[in-house]
Design an enzyme around this catalytic site. Sequence first.
Site, PDB file in Angstrom:
ATOM      1  N   ASP A  29       9.066   2.153   6.847  1.00 38.75           N
ATOM      2  CA  ASP A  29       7.795   2.165   5.930  1.00 38.75           C
ATOM      3  C   ASP A  29       7.523   0.832   5.683  1.00 38.75           C
ATOM      4  O   ASP A  29       6.634   0.349   4.883  1.00 38.75           O
ATOM      5  CB  ASP A  29       7.949   2.895   4.725  1.00 38.75           C
ATOM      6  CG  ASP A  29       8.082   4.342   4.948  1.00 38.75           C
ATOM      7  OD1 ASP A  29       7.830   4.776   5.945  1.00 38.75           O
ATOM      8  OD2 ASP A  29       8.546   5.002   4.029  1.00 38.75           O
ATOM      9  N   GLU A  61       3.964   9.712   8.504  1.00 38.33           N
ATOM     10  CA  GLU A  61       3.095  10.634   7.682  1.00 38.33           C
ATOM     11  C   GLU A  61       1.801  10.035   7.355  1.00 38.33           C
ATOM     12  O   GLU A  61       0.745  10.829   7.702  1.00 38.33           O
ATOM     13  CB  GLU A  61       4.007  10.803   6.406  1.00 38.33           C
ATOM     14  CG  GLU A  61       3.423  11.920   5.295  1.00 38.33           C
ATOM     15  CD  GLU A  61       4.835  11.918   4.311  1.00 38.33           C
ATOM     16  OE1 GLU A  61       5.157  13.179   4.180  1.00 38.33           O
ATOM     17  OE2 GLU A  61       4.918  10.843   3.543  1.00 38.33           O
ATOM     18  N   GLU A 105      -2.058   5.056   4.837  1.00 38.26           N
ATOM     19  CA  GLU A 105      -1.620   3.822   4.152  1.00 38.26           C
ATOM     20  C   GLU A 105      -1.244   2.705   5.197  1.00 38.26           C
ATOM     21  O   GLU A 105      -0.996   1.484   4.913  1.00 38.26           O
ATOM     22  CB  GLU A 105      -0.091   4.246   3.547  1.00 38.26           C
ATOM     23  CG  GLU A 105      -0.309   4.741   2.208  1.00 38.26           C
ATOM     24  CD  GLU A 105       0.831   5.125   1.421  1.00 38.26           C
ATOM     25  OE1 GLU A 105       0.911   4.694   0.314  1.00 38.26           O
ATOM     26  OE2 GLU A 105       1.648   5.991   2.235  1.00 38.26           O
TER      27      GLU A 105
END
Length: 781
Positions: free
Chosen positions: A471, A548, A552
């Site tokens: 991430d 996911e 973002e």
Amino acid sequence: MHNPTASLHLSAARTGVSEPTLRGTLWPWVFGAALSVAMGLWPQSPALAQAVKVGAGAYQAQPRSGDAPPPAALWRTDAMAKQAAPTNQWYSALVFAKDPEVLYAQPLTVKATLQGLEMAYPSQMVVPTERKDTEIHYPHTEPLRFNALGFTPERPKLARASDWAIDIAMGQGADQFTATVAHGSPYVQMRLSRGDLGVSLPAGATAQVAAADARQLLVSAGAKRYAVFGPTGVRWEQAGSQWVARLPAGKGYVAAAALPDDSAASLNLLARHAYAFITHTEVQWRYDQAASEVQADYRTRTEQMEGQDNGALLALYPHHWFNNPSVEGKLGPAYDTIRGKLKLLPGGQFSTRQPYMGFVPFWPKVEAGDKAAELADVMKTDQRNARRMMLEIGKGAYWQGKGLQRIVKLMDVVEQQGDTEGRDKLLKLVQGRFEEWLSGQDSKTYFHYDTRLGTVVAYPDEYFAVEQMNDHHFHYGYWIRAAAEVALRDPAWATKERWGSMIDMLVADIATTERGGARFPFVRNFDVYEGHSWASGIGLGPHGNNQESSSEAINAWIGLILWGEVTGNTALRDLGAYLYSTEVQAINHYWFDIHGLTLPPGYKNVEVSMVFGGRLAHNTWWTDEPRQIKGINLLPITTASAYLATSPSYVKKNLGALKGEMDLHASRGKRADPPDIWQDIFAKYMGLADPAAGLAQWNRWGAVELGDSRSHALHMLLGLRQWGAPDLSVKADTPLYAVFKQADGRKTYMAFNPGKAPLNVKFSDGKTLSVAPGSLAQSLP
């Protein structure tokens, strides 16, 4: 399958958020950390932790005592070990996994083992879930296996990587067995330094040497067809379920392919290109500012092993071929895959042109009308609580980054509504928090540059961003975007001599364009051929890598565009434009399927919330509650979220499905807590398609996601009511622009000028707008 660390789940339900416990991958990483200890790579004492000055800030040269380092990327050749490790890619498991993992190249899957290289053309499985919906899986099953017979191979390693192709080395010393695998390639292309090649078939499969070409071994495995192309002079011999390719001296090359169908025409097409072995793949991009478009050119280089050089054969994804006039009439047969139809294009090169959807960093003052008192009240309350709101949950770089952007977006509203004193206080608050982290002096929070992997990591670790390299684009995207907006108000703060150099390190971690460098990998998270990012750093699991929160990822690329604009780095801005415009197209195809090209009938939900290499799921890593499942691919909704309204009808369809999803959730004895969790996100999402309906959904006293504020949400909804929904059909010759259209056709135009000279903006419908330096201009209806 649920996260095994679910007992660590934290909830701030009354404020409208549940904290994920694992974002990038389901598989906790223990092997790399344990091996680091065994090899002496773990920091031995606090004395090893050294601060390296970067402008006014600093990073640590070693993790502090007790903090785990990033994982070891052990399975690379010596040459690849000199480069930054390719984390967060479709093939990252190859270099990190203790045991062999499946790589989803599309249309093929491969798995490199000590017993040989497996190759398969996966088929769709519709998998019912405990959520009473379905998932789509494309598992790696019934593979063909290839193995070198002249020597014993060693543990497979990554030997070479270009933009979307890799070489897997399975030899040792002078004995080499290497396979080239690429996105979009129907082939696995193998080279042997000596000896013969074994081909093991799955149970029930049959094979025969082609009558028309003795180089070809044709395999039937149920409904699937494969072809193995040997060199001129090869002799095919059968030994039970295994075939052996007796290779002539000096001709140690074989290509294996899955066929899209059983037609002679398809076999002939694959045969024409089988001996064009891919040696390099590369994408070059160009942001066409005048046209507000991004062009991407995809090119391959090949080595012709024998015969006529017809170039590579590539299978184009839907985001490559959809609405692309440059490939019309040139596409051949297609593979059925988890990404929809992958259509074959001969020649090894193609180009795409995607629209660049402009945005402005903030919206101007709104006329609140009947909501004036409410807006004033929530602004007052949010400013009073701003310090607490900047980090209400979590402790690491993800939640702190969200908190920084949250307060920056509040600052936008306060400033534009005329409260410059309040703006200055919020600016000082945000700068202070930035400096705590960036200084390297805080006792709890710091950044570390790891030379072994080539990465910047933040401590304390959050969501395995260190331990599994997950991430980084999500986390650092918030920091970069917030820093860019600080720089708009205080350019001196962002100079390299002060805090800009530390922000540049975060940029470099996720957005380095140098290929093969030692300091950072090429665009760490982004898969240039799939057109989207991957979140898992090490890519473990039977379904391949995953992402996911596509929204973002978009937030990160918006941050690059803004940081590039405010610092005068046009190359970074153009990279951001390419990543943003490309990922928007991938989202619209593979997460939302707004064109109806990718999701199969067996998939019951309107959108995909988790895209894997071999799996589509409507779930999250931390909860199966439908509101958060839907919202994770929408947040953060800001002035740069107009892309979500590409199809207003889809927005309404997506939100319209929520009631049924919640009813299904309730039928399992579950409920959302609070019941209106993330209502601000859904109100703004609706507002992008239908401003009046969005504002009607808004509840001042409802739950608000902890990356947003009531002030920002209400200001955005009131702006949409005042100006209308985004009009994405109108472009402009500057990157920072927006156009809105009322139901009666009246338009509002906006543009932001981060430069020091006046800017004249021309819109594609003929409208022009003059923008003073460092300001936002708007033209009212």
